[in-house]
Design a protein around this motif. Structure first.
Motif, PDB file in Angstrom:
ATOM      1  N   THR A   1       9.608  -8.504   0.115  1.00 37.67           N
ATOM      2  CA  THR A   1      10.914  -9.009   0.569  1.00 37.67           C
ATOM      3  C   THR A   1      11.664  -7.966   1.395  1.00 37.67           C
ATOM      4  OG1 THR A   1      11.091 -10.557  -1.268  1.00 37.67           O
ATOM      5  CG2 THR A   1      13.163  -9.865  -0.233  1.00 37.67           C
ATOM      6  N   PHE A   2      11.785  -6.738   0.892  1.00 31.56           N
ATOM      7  CA  PHE A   2      12.541  -5.707   1.631  1.00 31.56           C
ATOM      8  C   PHE A   2      11.946  -5.492   3.022  1.00 31.56           C
ATOM      9  CE2 PHE A   2      13.531  -3.764  -2.737  1.00 31.56           C
ATOM     10  CZ  PHE A   2      14.804  -4.300  -2.774  1.00 31.56           C
ATOM     11  N   GLY A   3      10.638  -5.387   3.080  1.00 34.90           N
ATOM     12  CA  GLY A   3       9.973  -5.174   4.363  1.00 34.90           C
ATOM     13  C   GLY A   3      10.275  -6.292   5.345  1.00 34.90           C
ATOM     14  N   GLN A   4      10.310  -7.513   4.838  1.00 34.32           N
ATOM     15  CA  GLN A   4      10.614  -8.645   5.724  1.00 34.32           C
ATOM     16  C   GLN A   4      12.060  -8.581   6.230  1.00 34.32           C
ATOM     17  OE1 GLN A   4       8.694 -12.634   4.709  1.00 34.32           O
ATOM     18  NE2 GLN A   4       8.657 -11.593   2.727  1.00 34.32           N
ATOM     19  N   VAL A   5      12.958  -8.158   5.346  1.00 33.10           N
ATOM     20  CA  VAL A   5      14.363  -8.041   5.759  1.00 33.10           C
ATOM     21  C   VAL A   5      14.486  -7.014   6.891  1.00 33.10           C
ATOM     22  CG1 VAL A   5      16.638  -7.222   4.985  1.00 33.10           C
ATOM     23  CG2 VAL A   5      15.319  -8.805   3.551  1.00 33.10           C
ATOM     24  N   ALA A   6      13.791  -5.893   6.734  1.00 37.07           N
ATOM     25  CA  ALA A   6      13.821  -4.857   7.773  1.00 37.07           C
ATOM     26  C   ALA A   6      13.170  -5.359   9.056  1.00 37.07           C
ATOM     27  CB  ALA A   6      13.109  -3.593   7.276  1.00 37.07           C
ATOM     28  N   ALA A   7      12.040  -6.029   8.908  1.00 32.08           N
ATOM     29  CA  ALA A   7      11.297  -6.496  10.084  1.00 32.08           C
ATOM     30  C   ALA A   7      12.078  -7.578  10.836  1.00 32.08           C
ATOM     31  CB  ALA A   7       9.928  -7.018   9.660  1.00 32.08           C
ATOM     32  N   GLU A   8      12.767  -8.447  10.081  1.00 36.20           N
ATOM     33  CA  GLU A   8      13.571  -9.487  10.736  1.00 36.20           C
ATOM     34  C   GLU A   8      14.689  -8.846  11.560  1.00 36.20           C
ATOM     35  OE1 GLU A   8      14.746 -12.859   8.312  1.00 36.20           O
ATOM     36  OE2 GLU A   8      16.461 -13.286   9.592  1.00 36.20           O
ATOM     37  N   ALA A   9      15.362  -7.869  10.975  1.00 34.98           N
ATOM     38  CA  ALA A   9      16.437  -7.186  11.697  1.00 34.98           C
ATOM     39  C   ALA A   9      15.884  -6.423  12.897  1.00 34.98           C
ATOM     40  CB  ALA A   9      17.179  -6.237  10.757  1.00 34.98           C
ATOM     41  N   ALA A  10      14.684  -5.899  12.755  1.00 32.87           N
ATOM     42  CA  ALA A  10      14.081  -5.076  13.816  1.00 32.87           C
ATOM     43  C   ALA A  10      13.882  -5.871  15.108  1.00 32.87           C
ATOM     44  CB  ALA A  10      12.756  -4.488  13.350  1.00 32.87           C
TER      45      ALA A  10
ATOM     46  N   CYS B   1      10.696  -9.701  -8.396  1.00 32.37           N
ATOM     47  CA  CYS B   1       9.403 -10.253  -7.948  1.00 32.37           C
ATOM     48  C   CYS B   1       9.126  -9.946  -6.481  1.00 32.37           C
ATOM     49  CB  CYS B   1       9.376 -11.757  -8.167  1.00 32.37           C
ATOM     50  SG  CYS B   1       9.526 -12.239  -9.906  1.00 32.37           S
ATOM     51  N   GLY B   2      10.200  -9.871  -5.679  1.00 31.28           N
ATOM     52  CA  GLY B   2      10.019  -9.710  -4.238  1.00 31.28           C
ATOM     53  C   GLY B   2       9.695  -8.292  -3.792  1.00 31.28           C
ATOM     54  N   VAL B   3       9.819  -7.304  -4.699  1.00 32.16           N
ATOM     55  CA  VAL B   3       9.513  -5.937  -4.260  1.00 32.16           C
ATOM     56  C   VAL B   3       8.022  -5.742  -4.064  1.00 32.16           C
ATOM     57  CG1 VAL B   3      11.580  -4.956  -5.329  1.00 32.16           C
ATOM     58  CG2 VAL B   3       9.381  -4.775  -6.509  1.00 32.16           C
ATOM     59  N   ARG B   4       7.214  -6.580  -4.725  1.00 37.94           N
ATOM     60  CA  ARG B   4       5.742  -6.503  -4.637  1.00 37.94           C
ATOM     61  C   ARG B   4       5.220  -5.121  -5.005  1.00 37.94           C
ATOM     62  NH1 ARG B   4       4.921  -9.914  -6.277  1.00 37.94           N
ATOM     63  NH2 ARG B   4       2.801 -10.324  -5.601  1.00 37.94           N
ATOM     64  N   ILE B   5       5.549  -4.711  -6.204  1.00 42.93           N
ATOM     65  CA  ILE B   5       5.023  -3.447  -6.695  1.00 42.93           C
ATOM     66  C   ILE B   5       4.401  -3.650  -8.073  1.00 42.93           C
ATOM     67  CG2 ILE B   5       5.591  -1.078  -7.429  1.00 42.93           C
ATOM     68  CD1 ILE B   5       5.669  -1.460  -4.381  1.00 42.93           C
ATOM     69  N   GLY B   6       3.128  -3.377  -8.142  1.00 42.60           N
ATOM     70  CA  GLY B   6       2.403  -3.407  -9.400  1.00 42.60           C
ATOM     71  C   GLY B   6       1.485  -2.216  -9.438  1.00 42.60           C
ATOM     72  N   CYS B   7       0.590  -2.196 -10.403  1.00 38.67           N
ATOM     73  CA  CYS B   7      -0.371  -1.092 -10.437  1.00 38.67           C
ATOM     74  C   CYS B   7      -1.574  -1.424 -11.283  1.00 38.67           C
ATOM     75  CB  CYS B   7       0.286   0.191 -10.953  1.00 38.67           C
ATOM     76  SG  CYS B   7       0.821   0.127 -12.667  1.00 38.67           S
TER      77      CYS B   7
ATOM     78  N   ALA C   1      -7.909   0.916  -1.901  1.00 41.90           N
ATOM     79  CA  ALA C   1      -6.503   1.231  -1.647  1.00 41.90           C
ATOM     80  C   ALA C   1      -6.338   1.890  -0.273  1.00 41.90           C
ATOM     81  CB  ALA C   1      -5.958   2.137  -2.749  1.00 41.90           C
ATOM     82  N   GLN C   2      -7.277   2.771   0.062  1.00 40.18           N
ATOM     83  CA  GLN C   2      -7.198   3.461   1.354  1.00 40.18           C
ATOM     84  C   GLN C   2      -7.442   2.490   2.511  1.00 40.18           C
ATOM     85  OE1 GLN C   2     -10.028   6.519   0.478  1.00 40.18           O
ATOM     86  NE2 GLN C   2      -8.494   7.896  -0.391  1.00 40.18           N
ATOM     87  N   ALA C   3      -8.307   1.515   2.292  1.00 39.02           N
ATOM     88  CA  ALA C   3      -8.621   0.554   3.365  1.00 39.02           C
ATOM     89  C   ALA C   3      -7.376  -0.214   3.792  1.00 39.02           C
ATOM     90  CB  ALA C   3      -9.719  -0.405   2.926  1.00 39.02           C
ATOM     91  N   ARG C   4      -6.426  -0.385   2.879  1.00 36.36           N
ATOM     92  CA  ARG C   4      -5.191  -1.096   3.259  1.00 36.36           C
ATOM     93  C   ARG C   4      -4.016  -0.118   3.444  1.00 36.36           C
ATOM     94  NH1 ARG C   4      -2.941   1.117  -0.869  1.00 36.36           N
ATOM     95  NH2 ARG C   4      -1.993  -0.144  -2.491  1.00 36.36           N
ATOM     96  N   LEU C   5      -4.351   1.154   3.524  1.00 35.94           N
ATOM     97  CA  LEU C   5      -3.439   2.226   3.897  1.00 35.94           C
ATOM     98  C   LEU C   5      -2.438   2.592   2.812  1.00 35.94           C
ATOM     99  CD1 LEU C   5      -3.058   0.952   7.528  1.00 35.94           C
ATOM    100  CD2 LEU C   5      -4.407   2.907   6.819  1.00 35.94           C
ATOM    101  N   SER C   6      -1.449   1.711   2.528  1.00 39.48           N
ATOM    102  CA  SER C   6      -0.470   2.098   1.521  1.00 39.48           C
ATOM    103  C   SER C   6       0.266   0.891   0.972  1.00 39.48           C
ATOM    104  CB  SER C   6       0.545   3.087   2.113  1.00 39.48           C
ATOM    105  OG  SER C   6       1.548   2.417   2.837  1.00 39.48           O
ATOM    106  N   PRO C   7       0.824   1.044  -0.243  1.00 40.35           N
ATOM    107  CA  PRO C   7       1.694  -0.012  -0.774  1.00 40.35           C
ATOM    108  C   PRO C   7       3.069   0.068  -0.099  1.00 40.35           C
ATOM    109  CG  PRO C   7       1.447   1.766  -2.391  1.00 40.35           C
ATOM    110  CD  PRO C   7       0.659   2.180  -1.180  1.00 40.35           C
ATOM    111  N   PRO C   8       3.912  -0.968  -0.267  1.00 44.71           N
ATOM    112  CA  PRO C   8       5.210  -1.003   0.424  1.00 44.71           C
ATOM    113  C   PRO C   8       6.129   0.154   0.008  1.00 44.71           C
ATOM    114  CG  PRO C   8       4.681  -3.162  -0.533  1.00 44.71           C
ATOM    115  CD  PRO C   8       3.702  -2.177  -1.091  1.00 44.71           C
ATOM    116  N   THR C   9       6.678   0.840   0.983  1.00 45.57           N
ATOM    117  CA  THR C   9       7.539   1.997   0.716  1.00 45.57           C
ATOM    118  C   THR C   9       8.858   1.587   0.054  1.00 45.57           C
ATOM    119  OG1 THR C   9       6.560   3.293   2.492  1.00 45.57           O
ATOM    120  CG2 THR C   9       8.773   3.917   1.813  1.00 45.57           C
ATOM    121  N   PHE C  10       9.564   0.617   0.651  1.00 44.79           N
ATOM    122  CA  PHE C  10      10.869   0.213   0.086  1.00 44.79           C
ATOM    123  C   PHE C  10      10.721  -0.240  -1.375  1.00 44.79           C
ATOM    124  CE2 PHE C  10      12.069  -1.066   4.643  1.00 44.79           C
ATOM    125  CZ  PHE C  10      12.804   0.086   4.853  1.00 44.79           C
ATOM    126  N   GLY C  11       9.720  -1.036  -1.622  1.00 44.60           N
ATOM    127  CA  GLY C  11       9.494  -1.536  -2.978  1.00 44.60           C
ATOM    128  C   GLY C  11       9.281  -0.396  -3.966  1.00 44.60           C
TER     129      GLY C  11
END
Lengths: 390, 390
Positions: free
Chosen positions: A262-271, B232-238, B254-264
């Motif tokens: 969700t956060f990423g989408q909010v940033a991307a929409e504003a971008a 739910c929207g932060v999309r952070i699990g482990c 994990a490396q193939a998809r680079l990284s999990p969402p930073t803001f989350g």
């Protein structure tokens, strides 16, 4: 099996070099130093929802609707229903591969290609079939005959990255028309990773696969905001297709993982409201950087690189025996004025064993002063590298 | 093939009902109405980095280090290297399945189970083998004999969700010891989805698979912040495992998809500082909600539900011919005081065809007043449903 990236293998050597007090210039990664647009960061700072809820599995509708406007500016005409937002282009590629290929199917990709495509293919159980593009032609699209050689009953798709990572090559309209001809003749999907769309130089204009007529059922556009807005960490990309059946299947994969961030989408929409001046400045900067690297490489003895028209990468041919060894040696045994460079061995971008041994990828993601110092390091290194071939 | 969710199929009927002006109570989803902790939202509002960069592929180190402290409070003793952050538990499950199973391998899951496990299994090319748990025993763990019946050369893992979605069942220490015995005897991985860890009622304490001794190489803990912090929207699990070899393989994915969402990750890291009072309030609220639903169901003629000790779901047995038809009918043909309820047909949580026909899942994610009105709707609906069996 998931392949090990040759860049990852170098990380401990880079850490060790830093441990010895050596300054390491990182030209090995696609993480730009450019600032993320303020408008995107401000949207996050002003986030005022009380519950961070799941978004629609295809992405927030208002974001997809704004993306329609963004693409329209690039002469790409789609609707919000043609878009599925993913956690980066990474997830979008997975959705796309899983939706149009079964285990054992084949996807043709001109090599060198972005190494992570291997990982996505392993994930989807798909076999990557490489065809050769060469540094001598600046990594132009291989001729039709090379495609025809490898197309068989298992072939389901062709994938290109345009502008290209790792080569910086920008495909011409004629080349895209060639891809269209092949796709239609053999009924193949055409994946185009266009995440570097904005990064075209020397007055060249990007041509999208979406600009091709009569290919709606075959084309899958892969995109991401990571490079466009220097926002790699937001993990927002998308797949776009007008093939309704394909998108219905892709939606099942999207629903299985519930929603994109969700956060990423909010940033991307504003971008999307990022002023054009941002891109003017960024492109000027990248152009200057490219020129520094390309000029420096071509002045080095027995070294060569094409002058790429897009993205922010250069593949250079060097007088070396083995790029994996050379890149490791740069970190382990070399320093010039207590500095060295970390480069990506090109071997990781070739699926054919033995290719790329005398090539490296250089990401020009540092400022021009650092790039000049980096090129000086490389020049000096080539003079003393024990495995030099000149 | 990706299965279609029976809940998704109902969405157009819910939209149509709303279009007719009917108020629809959504008890069909796991999206809580509880507010996300302020401390997490403030971290996002105070985000002060200039470049939203890729994070480490395993997740931001400071976040993983704080998670070590979080788990320690729950008597789970791990290091930051035992954790790989994913884009939600969804991605973590994919990493885990892809890392320890090959295409065609089997994972045993007591049914009913969380329907999206099917999607992840399809993605990983893995076959889900269900074994029956029953509403009559409150959905307790099936006896060892049921596991032994289906364990074969392709069996690589067992998966449980504890507390359980969709049943709300909380596994006892004895049941977890049973799982340990089976896992060790047959050398199987034990996946435990513990995303509802915090939601235990009536004084019961959650027992984690990580509390079991001598099972370090077999246990994979799946977690998420979605439910814990109503985010739910932060999309952070482990995924968490002490099996170094397994984690090395998972890192490649994990490396193939680079990284999990930073803001989350920034929000999730800050959320670890959520005061205990938040959970006290949230649990009081959920307990009151559970009591409303369980009491109401058990007062309805020929209806029954166990009293679940965890999560925020109840599976109820109703006097109906077909739960898919019934849930559709509730939206399409029924209203009481111009209101109706959207429930999840239990068929979607069973892999065995024919099971769950007279069961529905109720998510108690609305306030008690709305829940009371919902239960009244359901009671009235059961009186007039054409397919009622009493």
């Amino acid at each position: 099996m998931m392949p090990e990236s040759p860049i990852r293998k170098l990380v401990p050597y880079a850490e060790a070099a830093k441990g010895r007090g050596v300054n390491v210039y990182h030209l090995n990664i696609g993480q730009p130093d450019i600032e993320t647009p303020e408008v995107a960061l401000n949207a996050i700072r002003n986030f005022d929802q009380k519950v961070v809820a799941y978004s629609h599995s295809a992405g927030i509708l208002s974001y997809r609707e704004k993306l329609v406007g963004y693409y329209k500016k690039h002469d790409i005409h789609i609707t919000a229903d043609d878009i599925i937002i993913g956690a980066g282009a990474s997830e979008a590629i997975l959705f796309a591969m899983n939706s149009c290929m079964d285990a054992g199917d084949e996807i043709i990709i001109p090599e060198p290609f972005y190494a992570n495509y291997n990982g996505f293919a392993v994930n989807a159980g798909v076999k990557v079939v490489p065809i050769p593009s060469d540094i001598e032609t600046g990594f132009a699209l291989p001729p039709i005959s090379e495609f025809e050689k490898v197309i068989g009953p298992k072939t389901k798709a062709i994938m290109v990255c345009n502008p290209n990572n790792p080569t910086g090559y920008l495909y011409s309209r004629e080349e895209l028309e060639t891809l269209k001809t092949i796709a239609l003749k053999h009924d193949l999907y055409l994946f185009a990773d266009e995440v570097y769309r904005e990064f075209c130089y020397d007055g060249k204009k990007h041509i999208s696969v979406m600009h091709l007529d009569g290919l709606d059922d075959n084309v899958i556009l892969i995109d991401s905001v990571s490079k466009r807005y220097s926002a790699c960490g937001v993990r927002i990309g998308c797949m776009i297709s007008k093939n309704k059946e394909l998108m219905a299947t892709a939606m099942k994969f999207a629903q299985a993982r519930l929603s994109p961030p969700t956060f990423g989408q909010v940033a991307a929409e504003a971008a999307i409201e990022t002023p054009d001046s941002y891109f003017v400045e960024v492109l000027e900067e990248y152009l200057a950087r490219r020129n520094v690297v390309v000029e420096a490489i071509n002045k080095m003895k027995d070294a060569f690189c094409p002058n790429p028209l897009g993205a922010f990468y250069v593949v250079a041919k060097l007088p070396i025996d083995d790029s994996d060894k050379f890149c490791q040696w740069l970190l382990e045994d070399f320093a010039y004025n207590n500095e060295t460079v970390m480069l990506a061995p090109a071997t990781g971008f070739y699926a054919t064993k033995g290719r790329g041994l005398d090539e490296v990828r250089i990401s020009y993601v540092l400022n021009t002063n650092d790039l000049k110092a980096s090129m000086k390091c490389l020049e000096e290194a080539l003079k003393v590298y024990p495995g030099k071939t000149n």
